[in-house]
Design a protein around this motif. Structure first.
Motif, short mmCIF file in Angstrom:
data_model
loop_
_atom_site.label_atom_id
_atom_site.label_comp_id
_atom_site.label_asym_id
_atom_site.label_seq_id
_atom_site.Cartn_x
_atom_site.Cartn_y
_atom_site.Cartn_z
N TYR A 187 0.84 -1.21 0.00
CA TYR A 187 0.00 0.00 0.00
C TYR A 187 0.87 1.25 0.00
O TYR A 187 0.59 2.22 -0.72
CB TYR A 187 -0.92 -0.01 1.22
N LYS A 190 1.93 2.05 -3.26
CA LYS A 190 0.80 2.32 -4.17
C LYS A 190 0.55 1.16 -5.13
O LYS A 190 0.07 1.35 -6.25
CB LYS A 190 1.01 3.63 -4.94
N TYR A 192 -1.82 -1.17 -5.49
CA TYR A 192 -3.15 -1.46 -4.95
C TYR A 192 -3.67 -2.83 -5.36
O TYR A 192 -4.41 -3.47 -4.60
CB TYR A 192 -4.12 -0.36 -5.35
N VAL A 195 -2.18 -5.14 -2.95
CA VAL A 195 -2.86 -4.99 -1.66
C VAL A 195 -4.12 -5.84 -1.62
O VAL A 195 -4.37 -6.59 -0.67
CB VAL A 195 -3.22 -3.51 -1.40
N TYR A 218 -7.81 -1.82 4.41
CA TYR A 218 -6.89 -1.62 3.29
C TYR A 218 -7.55 -2.00 1.96
O TYR A 218 -7.22 -1.43 0.91
CB TYR A 218 -5.60 -2.41 3.52
N ARG A 221 -9.46 1.13 1.15
CA ARG A 221 -8.53 2.17 0.70
C ARG A 221 -8.06 1.90 -0.73
O ARG A 221 -7.98 2.81 -1.56
CB ARG A 221 -7.33 2.24 1.64
N ALA A 222 -7.75 0.64 -1.00
CA ALA A 222 -7.26 0.30 -2.34
C ALA A 222 -8.33 0.55 -3.40
O ALA A 222 -8.06 1.13 -4.45
CB ALA A 222 -6.81 -1.16 -2.37
N HIS A 225 -8.63 4.23 -4.09
CA HIS A 225 -7.60 4.76 -4.98
C HIS A 225 -7.76 4.24 -6.41
O HIS A 225 -7.41 4.94 -7.37
CB HIS A 225 -6.21 4.40 -4.46
N LYS A 226 -8.30 3.04 -6.55
CA LYS A 226 -8.52 2.47 -7.88
C LYS A 226 -9.82 2.99 -8.51
O LYS A 226 -10.11 2.68 -9.67
CB LYS A 226 -8.59 0.93 -7.79
#
Length: 785
Positions: A187, A190, A192, A195, A218, A221-222, A225-226
């Protein structure tokens, strides 16, 4: 008595590992810091003139892949730094400390000897207050020989760490821990997809892992971001259900609301925004949620509300990245509106506080440079350019007194911005300094020493200060001053629109904030009542629990009645029922009866109505004669036929031939039919027909005509019945009703011996609707001729 209690913290940095153990020996606390590395490294103590170690520096040729947060407990302070020569960890004592190289592992090696190595893969630092715990060092003899000590026999068993009860702590490094640490590493890099893969595998292989909430976090979060909102929501729902007390709930709420917004489900998004703002208002993710909410409003075209949320985020955020994003968005929106100067102020904020942020929005920042240049603001364009390409951290220590005096001198020279910068610098560096109160007073006074009585100019000044300084003490004072000015200008709604911002003010500095909001709500309530805006008035009254003087009871009652808030209306009326003034009691009894009727309390309404009628007999009050209608309606609701008859007669006297009563007269017709009272039926049917003819409104046709005609026939008045039925010739009827009318005419004509007229009527009935029952009866009747 000597005993140890050990508690451990571990900070694995992959090749380098730091762990801290805390305990007590003889009632005195101590800490042991362990530094382990795959390859040997050196730790160098620095001693004072008394031989006490005051600093230890451990040097590494290369820095670890992951940084650690500074350690600061009651015995030791541990920090790190990077330089061209490598990576250094510095340990400082709060009292005393001892550096010890760990060369031997007694659980695996059978001999030891006195070792004074310079490099080791494991060093220990013991922090203590007075007496060194655990170890006992004796003075070295210059004539002694350092023979190794061999302890092959009677080896002591190796136990390891003990818990608070003295039992061995069994710590087995299992795969879920490894996956968890690798996931965090991915993570940070970055990665992802990696992750998600590691988290999925760990959750499948170890469904009861203690890291389950962290693994799910997580994943969320991933996916955030994706930018995969559907997958994020699937996990976030489970997380919020299973881990409602998790410290990361605010972050999950923010991402959940944003994801719902991304997929167009704004109602669901607003639900989670509300939860975030209400339940997690102190979290930095609440301000991030404001950014997401602002983006939602901006996309929907609501520019004003969008700017409001960006401004709230800017004012409330303690996270510089979030504040920078809000300020940059505001700058874009101000540029789009042509407000170049205000946009420049936001850019200046970012450039001063977080110049590296512009690199994250490089394309938009480059576009801004062009815009500011085109609009003759080269200073801001240059500021942006410098921040983009030459952003560097600046720090220069100053003595406390000199910094305070510099700010005061700038203030005296009327260089307010420069003075404010110095005052802020002072308050940040010297939070408990000698001149804090003096600096705060000077700072707050920079922008409020104006004799300008032009309210428009004054309002603009406050708005500029709020925009420029946000949640700073200057911005807070400007916000309060603006609210006071709006109240004096009777702009009560504008004050209430600022309510959430006003409630964030420090109550010790602004103790009158609640009174200011309450007064604005009360005055706005009065204004709405005067204007007859009942819905808004009742909503405001309920929201702020406003209590007005009795002189406002009448408009408040009328609004409660108008908006069907009967319970509230009843409470208002109740206060006046014991008045010594007969006219006042009459008015409020009338209002109470209407309220009770609206609530379905018909028996109570009848009781109150009878009391009112008694008072009206003592002292007439024609505007209150509407009580007879209410009493009739209440009697009709409870099925009291005798009361209906009694009140309809009073109603007829009070309101002669009023079309408002046509439904009541029709109900009396129905009552007459029920009682087989032809006189009652005919009396009120004729009243209904007369009202319809006079108003040319035929709401009760043809029911009333058919009923009256039948009643006439019942008493042998066939000619009158025929006359009533023929009045329908000019009325618009559906085919089935027309067929019925013509059949009834034909039947009466046949009874009267008028065969030709009867035959014509029967034919007309068939023509109107041959398939209806009346058309078929007409056909049968014709066959008899």
């Amino acid at each position: 008595m000597r005993y140890w209690i050990i508690l451990s913290l571990c900070f694995p940095l992959f090749a380098l590992e730091l762990s801290v153990q805390s305990g007590k020996e003889g009632g005195e606390p101590f800490s042991v810091l362990h530094l382990r590395n795959a390859s040997p490294f050196t730790c160098q103590p620095t001693n004072n003139e008394f031989g006490e170690t005051k600093r230890i520096d451990c040097h590494f040729s290369t820095p670890p892949k992951q940084n650690f947060s500074p350690i600061n407990n009651t015995q030791l302070s541990v920090t790190s730094s990077k330089s061209a020569q490598g990576y250094t960890i510095t340990i400082l004592p709060k009292s005393k400390m001892k550096l010890v190289p760990v060369v031997f592992d007694l659980s695996t090696e059978s001999q030891t000897y006195q070792s004074n190595v310079k490099n080791a893969t494991h060093w220990s630092v013991i922090g203590y207050h007075t007496k060194l715990p655990i170890l006992n060092f004796s003075a070295e003899s210059s004539s002694a020989i350092n023979f190794p000590v061999i302890i092959n026999k009677n080896n002591r068993p190796f136990v390891g760490g003990l818990d608070l009860k003295g039992n061995p702590i069994k710590i087995t490094r299992v795969q879920d821990v490894t996956d968890y640490m690798q996931m965090k590493k991915s993570y940070a890099a970055k990665e992802y997809d990696k992750v998600l893969e590691l988290a999925d595998n760990a959750l499948k292989e170890y469904p009861k892992t203690v890291f389950k909430n962290e693994l799910m976090l997580y994943q969320i979060r991933a996916y955030h971001h994706k930018e995969e909102p559907e997958k994020l929501l699937e996990i976030a729902k489970r997380f919020l259900r299973d881990y409602s007390a998790d410290p990361n709930v605010a972050e999950v709420l923010a991402y959940t609301a944003n994801s719902y917004n991304k997929i167009g489900q704004t109602i669901d998004a607003d639900y989670f925004f509300d939860r975030l703002f209400d339940e997690q208002s102190e979290s930095p993710f609440a301000t991030l949620g404001m950014i997401y909410k602002a983006e939602q409003l901006e996309a929907s075209g609501d520019r004003k509300k969008s700017m409001g949320f960006y401004q709230r985020a800017l004012a409330a955020s303690s996270d510089i990245e979030i504040a920078s994003k809000a300020a940059f968005k505001l700058a874009q929106m101000e540029l789009d509106s042509g407000n170049t100067k205000k946009a420049a102020q936001y850019i200046e904020k970012i450039a001063s506080a977080n110049p590296n942020y512009f690199a994250q929005v490089r394309e938009n920042a480059m576009s801004m440079i062009t815009t500011f240049t085109d609009r003759n603001d080269p200073k801001t364009a240059l500021r942006l350019s410098e921040s983009l390409f030459n952003a560097t951290d600046k720090s220069a220590p100053d003595k406390e007194l000199l910094l305070k005096n510099l700010g005061l001198q700038l203030a005296k020279a009327d260089k307010r911005n420069e003075a404010l910068k110095r005052f802020n610098e002072y308050l940040e560096k010297y939070k408990y300094g000698e001149y804090v109160e003096e600096v705060r007073r000077a700072k707050d006074g920079l922008f409020f020493e104006s004799g300008d009585k032009n309210t428009t100019a004054e309002m603009k000044k406050y708005d500029d200060l709020i925009d420029r300084y946000g949640n700073d003490s200057v911005g807070q004072k400007a916000l309060y001053k603006k609210a006071q000015l709006l109240l004096s200008e009777k702009k009560y709604k504008d004050v209430l629109d600022m309510e959430s911002e006003l409630y964030r003010l420090d109550s010790t500095q602004y103790p009158q904030t609640n009174a200011l909001i309450s007064k604005s709500a009360i005055e706005l309530e009065k204004s709405l009542l005067k204007e007859g805006k009942c819905l808004e008035a009742m909503k405001l009254q309920k929201m702020y629990k406003i209590k007005l003087l009795s002189e406002w009871d009448e408009p408040l009652f009328n609004c409660a009645l108008k908006t069907t808030q009967y319970t509230a209306a009843k409470k208002i009326a109740q206060r006046h029922l014991k008045s010594k003034s007969i006219p006042e009691r009459q008015v409020w009894l009338s209002r109470m009866v209407k309220t009770q009727f609206g609530l379905g309390e018909y028996k109570e309404a009848i009781k109150g109505g009878e009391e009112l009628i008694s008072l009206l007999e003592v002292e007439k009050n024609p505007p209150l004669n509407d009580i007879y209608r209410t009493m009739y309606d209440a009697a009709q609701r409870v099925g009291d036929n005798e009361a209906m008859i009694r009140h309809i007669k009073s109603l007829e006297s009070a309101f002669v031939n009023d079309f408002k009563d046509i439904e009541r007269y029709t109900q009396m017709v129905t009552l007459g039919l029920k009682r087989k009272d032809e006189a009652m039926t005919q009396t009120y049917a004729k009243k209904v027909m007369a009202l319809q003819v006079r108003t040319k409104t035929y709401t009760q046709t043809p029911y009333i005509e058919f009923t009256l005609a039948q009643s006439y026939q019942n008493v042998g008045k066939d000619a009158d019945a025929l006359k009533v039925l023929r009045t329908l010739n000019t009325r618009k009827l559906i085919n089935e009703k027309r067929s019925r009318q013509q059949y009834l005419i034909g039947a009466i004509e046949q009874k009267l011996g008028n065969k030709r007229q009867a035959r014509e009527a029967f034919n007309a009935s068939i023509k109107a609707d041959k398939n209806s029952a009346w058309g078929k009866l007409a056909k049968d009747a014709l066959s008899l001729f």
